[in-house]
Design a protein around this motif. Sequence first.
Motif, PDB file in Angstrom:
ATOM      1  N   UNK A   1     146.648  92.508  31.940  1.00  0.00           N
ATOM      2  CA  UNK A   1     147.233  93.849  31.770  1.00  0.00           C
ATOM      3  C   UNK A   1     148.756  93.784  31.571  1.00  0.00           C
ATOM      4  N   UNK A   2     149.156  92.940  30.613  1.00  0.00           N
ATOM      5  CA  UNK A   2     150.581  92.746  30.372  1.00  0.00           C
ATOM      6  C   UNK A   2     150.820  92.479  28.898  1.00  0.00           C
ATOM      7  N   UNK A   3     152.073  92.530  28.523  1.00  0.00           N
ATOM      8  CA  UNK A   3     152.460  92.253  27.137  1.00  0.00           C
ATOM      9  C   UNK A   3     153.752  91.458  27.137  1.00  0.00           C
ATOM     10  N   UNK A   4     153.961  90.690  26.077  1.00  0.00           N
ATOM     11  CA  UNK A   4     155.198  89.952  25.885  1.00  0.00           C
ATOM     12  C   UNK A   4     156.012  90.636  24.797  1.00  0.00           C
ATOM     13  N   UNK A   5     157.281  90.859  25.114  1.00  0.00           N
ATOM     14  CA  UNK A   5     158.154  91.648  24.253  1.00  0.00           C
ATOM     15  C   UNK A   5     159.288  90.767  23.731  1.00  0.00           C
ATOM     16  N   UNK A   6     159.481  90.763  22.420  1.00  0.00           N
ATOM     17  CA  UNK A   6     160.600  90.058  21.808  1.00  0.00           C
ATOM     18  C   UNK A   6     161.835  90.951  21.907  1.00  0.00           C
ATOM     19  N   UNK A   7     162.853  90.475  22.659  1.00  0.00           N
ATOM     20  CA  UNK A   7     164.080  91.265  22.791  1.00  0.00           C
ATOM     21  C   UNK A   7     165.250  90.591  22.066  1.00  0.00           C
ATOM     22  N   UNK A   8     164.934  89.564  21.273  1.00  0.00           N
ATOM     23  CA  UNK A   8     165.955  88.940  20.437  1.00  0.00           C
ATOM     24  C   UNK A   8     166.790  87.888  21.119  1.00  0.00           C
ATOM     25  N   UNK A   9     166.325  87.348  22.256  1.00  0.00           N
ATOM     26  CA  UNK A   9     167.119  86.353  22.981  1.00  0.00           C
ATOM     27  C   UNK A   9     166.497  84.954  22.928  1.00  0.00           C
ATOM     28  N   UNK A  10     165.444  84.788  22.144  1.00  0.00           N
ATOM     29  CA  UNK A  10     164.822  83.470  22.025  1.00  0.00           C
ATOM     30  C   UNK A  10     163.626  83.264  22.918  1.00  0.00           C
ATOM     31  N   UNK A  11     163.562  83.977  24.029  1.00  0.00           N
ATOM     32  CA  UNK A  11     162.424  83.879  24.940  1.00  0.00           C
ATOM     33  C   UNK A  11     161.896  85.287  25.208  1.00  0.00           C
ATOM     34  N   UNK A  12     160.602  85.484  24.975  1.00  0.00           N
ATOM     35  CA  UNK A  12     160.027  86.819  25.143  1.00  0.00           C
ATOM     36  C   UNK A  12     160.064  87.268  26.597  1.00  0.00           C
ATOM     37  N   UNK A  13     160.262  88.572  26.777  1.00  0.00           N
ATOM     38  CA  UNK A  13     160.188  89.163  28.098  1.00  0.00           C
ATOM     39  C   UNK A  13     158.770  89.571  28.434  1.00  0.00           C
ATOM     40  N   UNK A  14     158.535  89.872  29.703  1.00  0.00           N
ATOM     41  CA  UNK A  14     157.191  90.180  30.211  1.00  0.00           C
ATOM     42  C   UNK A  14     157.191  91.592  30.775  1.00  0.00           C
TER      43      UNK A  14
END
Length: 521
Positions: free
Chosen positions: A67-80
């Motif tokens: 029940x989660x997603x990974x978000x690209x915030x433009x820093x090289x490592x996706x957020x959770x």
Amino acid sequence: MRRKQKNNSDSEKPMNRIFINVEQQEQRIAFMVGDRLEHFYIERSSDEPIAGDIYKGVVKNIVPSIQAAFIDIGTGKNGFIHVSDLKENIEFDTFAPRKDTNVKKRSGQNASISDILVDGQEIIVQVTKEAIKSKGVRLTNDISIPGRNLVLIPAPDKNNQRGISRKITDRNERKRLKELLEKLKIPKHYGVILRTAGELATQKNFERDMAYLIKSWEEIAKEAKKKQGPCLLHSEFDISIKIIRDLFTPEIDEVIIDSKEEYYKIKKYFRHFFPEIKAKIIYYRRKTPLFDAYAIEDELEKMFQRKFWLKCGGYIVIDETEALVAIDVNTGRNVAHKNLEDTIRATNIEAAEEIARQLRLRNIGGIIVIDFIDMAKRENRKAVLQQLEESLKKDKAKTNILPLSQIGLVEMTRQRIKESINQELYEKCEHCGGRGLRKSLMSLSIEAHRKIKRVLLKTREKQVKISINPVVMDAMLADNPQLKRRLERSFRKKIFIEPDETVPRESLKVEFPPSDKVQFI
């Protein structure tokens, strides 16, 4: 050199001071009550996201099983982001539309991550927990913007909602603040929470904060409409302003800063947010390093030790592991009481207060297990728990203490927003594979710079030769190639800085030509 403690009253009340030390790669902030270190913060130059930053992200991968997603915030490592951190009513559809409008939305406990997000969707998110080791940042779209006294929450369902921090416990003060908040004009679709720092604030303080926060959010929203994700929309203040915002109270006597740029920045902040407070903002000009002059470095050295001695003669041992932090309490040399139970009780009570302080200073979070010395009497066990709870009230991080376990352990949790100080300053040893710790290369290069300045300050010799481990020397000069020239100009000495593989990473070899005098520091 240790500066004598000044007093600002006949009763010799210890002074409350905030010290801000600014280096090229690092800022350190110490809050001292007299000679006792109560809070310590450190921030190093980095492009990594910090808690409070706001991004326009792009959904990259949805994982329904967790029940989660990974978000690209433009820093090289996706957020959770977990479904519990998603507030459907603040999807910001005006400038972050869903790409699949036919997906059925659900809310509450039955909500599924797949019903709220789709791959490729743009979403406004805020960092709630910084990256720790291999884990990326933790995100939420329940945006909040902290001011000095208020936290602004822009969301449709927060329409004019007002709340007060639970840490403000005085009933009369809560009643006064509630009345002031009810008079505050809050625009539609905004809510506010009164921060603990807002205790004793006035209506004018609230109005000033509200105007600033609304303007900040409007600028963020404007940027979000113009920019395409992933991108940064809003950066949190640098650490000095952030700590002043969160920590400063009228009881603070002085703020002492060794950077002219930071000094003027903080003076400007005070003029805007604390015009009525006449605290002393002091620019420290002397060559003796600020933290040396006020003996703060000595306090920091104690903070990094695994074993910490108590005034009573007992000691505590703090071990950080991957899963949890274990703290052991021992009587050590404490023989103040003839009765063993009294000795144990006194040691445990002092340890409880010191443990709360060390958790703050070291920024230790997660699961913490404390092994107090076994006590026979129930009232003694209760007194120790009460002392621990009382001491933790000074902590800004959220804590939760469980009752004593059946085997006499205290289990607790402390909110973890970023790495602990040890994890931030030390790295795994390449020789022991992580079973021990040594200081990181950045820490060594910064400390080598400080040690050189101390040597130059103390010696009357006109020529100084300094040999440094090549790896440390390269790190020190990489970001400061003009270091030698600046030191020579500042101290009016001829300086030779040379690499030497025989010098340990944590040491310097100092020589004073033409004499044969050599010392290691």
